[in-house]
Design an enzyme around this catalytic site. Structure first.
Site, PDB file in Angstrom:
ATOM      1  N   LYS A  56       0.881  -1.175   0.000  1.00 33.58           N
ATOM      2  CA  LYS A  56       0.000   0.000   0.000  1.00 33.58           C
ATOM      3  C   LYS A  56       0.916   1.222   0.000  1.00 33.58           C
ATOM      4  CE  LYS A  56      -3.737   2.598   1.019  1.00 33.58           C
ATOM      5  NZ  LYS A  56      -4.491   2.385   2.264  1.00 33.58           N
ATOM      6  N   VAL A  57       0.765   2.069  -1.004  1.00 33.32           N
ATOM      7  CA  VAL A  57       1.622   3.244  -1.142  1.00 33.32           C
ATOM      8  C   VAL A  57       0.770   4.474  -1.431  1.00 33.32           C
ATOM      9  CG1 VAL A  57       3.578   1.894  -2.006  1.00 33.32           C
ATOM     10  CG2 VAL A  57       1.962   2.907  -3.637  1.00 33.32           C
ATOM     11  N   SER A  58       1.385   5.630  -1.356  1.00 32.07           N
ATOM     12  CA  SER A  58       0.735   6.865  -1.773  1.00 32.07           C
ATOM     13  C   SER A  58       0.682   6.923  -3.301  1.00 32.07           C
ATOM     14  CB  SER A  58       1.527   8.079  -1.276  1.00 32.07           C
ATOM     15  OG  SER A  58       1.571   8.141   0.120  1.00 32.07           O
ATOM     16  N   THR A 110       0.358  11.686  -1.369  1.00 32.96           N
ATOM     17  CA  THR A 110      -0.720  12.346  -2.084  1.00 32.96           C
ATOM     18  C   THR A 110      -1.135  13.608  -1.354  1.00 32.96           C
ATOM     19  OG1 THR A 110      -1.474  10.168  -2.793  1.00 32.96           O
ATOM     20  CG2 THR A 110      -2.995  12.001  -3.093  1.00 32.96           C
ATOM     21  N   ALA A 111      -1.148  13.542  -0.022  1.00 27.02           N
ATOM     22  CA  ALA A 111      -1.519  14.718   0.767  1.00 27.02           C
ATOM     23  C   ALA A 111      -0.630  15.908   0.406  1.00 27.02           C
ATOM     24  CB  ALA A 111      -1.404  14.399   2.262  1.00 27.02           C
ATOM     25  N   HIS A 154      -5.746  10.971   7.683  1.00 28.91           N
ATOM     26  CA  HIS A 154      -6.371   9.904   8.462  1.00 28.91           C
ATOM     27  C   HIS A 154      -7.337  10.442   9.510  1.00 28.91           C
ATOM     28  CE1 HIS A 154      -3.741   7.424   6.237  1.00 28.91           C
ATOM     29  NE2 HIS A 154      -2.675   7.520   7.003  1.00 28.91           N
TER      30      HIS A 154
END
Length: 286
Positions: A56-58, A110-111, A154
């Protein structure tokens, strides 16, 4: 005997909820996996070094890893109303960020991309120093005046009021306003070298794991809470409800458009290298 595949994802409730059935042997015929729990900044680095099979990655790290990894069409975090927030100690407007010291969880996230895309128009004079720190340290740092603002992700969107902080801007809201598309946050990638058959098996296992989680949420409850870093159960439920949605079961055409828009816009701003049209091929579709 074939060794298990290596998998890494975060300990956040949405990930543990989604992966629980697969990683605990509750999905018949699913490939065996050896699991590592790690923050997203760590999994991004693992992917850049090509160290594990599935991660799981950005979405922000995709342009750097698409040579070795392919994007799986399910299991990730894409949605609406779930974007990162820019928090400050006192209410104000975006111009207050001119030259400001801002804490972010990663510059590969991504943020961070959403923040820079927004700031390019909202803070014309430019922000100041960017400070990378673990996301759970960001709100205390803003509260204590160690930084001028913080970019949070989150469950922080549910808890920032407990720190006396104020939301200056919602990056997801801004993204949706500009594009009309959902927010692409976290992707599931797998090594291309695994081959088409295994990639299809991985996608099938993920879909089955998501369906199992939705159908029998009580099965994963104890595990999810145990990994949730002392998060309140009500916040855990809010977290799962927000980040696990139909795009988790299948990215689909709209989700794919959102990913392409994020990567293309970021490349235009010089934040990412450009991604060739064929490089974002969604393999292992059903």
């Amino acid at each position: 005997m074939t060794p298990p595949l290596t998998l890494a994802h975060s300990s956040c409730p949405n990930d543990t909820f989604v992966f629980h059935a697969w990683t605990h042997g509750l999905v018949p015929g699913a490939p065996a996996v050896e699991v590592t729990l790690a923050d997203i900044d760590i999994t991004n680095g693992l992917a850049e070094r090509g160290e594990l099979d599935v991660l799981k990655v950005s979405y922000g790290v995709l342009p750097y890893i698409l040579g070795a990894y392919t994007l799986l069409p399910c299991g990730g975090a894409v949605g609406r109303g779930c974007g990162p927030l820019v928090l400050v100690g006192e209410p104000g407007d975006p111009t207050a960020l001119s030259g400001a010291r801002i804490a972010v969880p990663s510059t590969r996230s991504t943020a961070y991309l959403l923040f820079r895309l927004w700031a390019a128009g909202a803070v014309p004079a430019g922000v100041g120093e960017i400070v990378v720190m673990p996301f759970h340290e960001i709100m205390p740092a803003v509260r204590d005046g160690l930084v001028d603002a913080g970019l949070v992700i989150h469950e922080a969107r549910f808890t920032y009021g407990q720190y006396g902080l104020h939301c200056l801007a919602d990056m997801g809201e801004e993204w949706e306003k500009q594009t009309g598309l959902p927010i692409p946050l976290g992707a599931i990638v797998a090594k291309r070298s695994l081959g088409d058959r295994v990639l299809r098996e991985l996608a099938d296992a993920l879909r089955a794991s998501v369906r199992f989680a939705w159908t029998t949420p009580e099965t994963s409850r104890a595990y999810v809470l145990a990994q949730a870093q002392e998060m309140e159960p009500a916040v855990v439920d809010q977290h799962i409800d927000l980040y696990v949605n139909p795009f988790t079961a299948e990215l689909g055409e709209e989700g794919h458009q959102a990913v392409r828009a994020l990567l293309d816009r970021s490349a235009e701003e010089g934040l990412l290298p450009p991604v060739a049209p064929g490089a974002l091929d969604l393999r292992a579709e059903p």
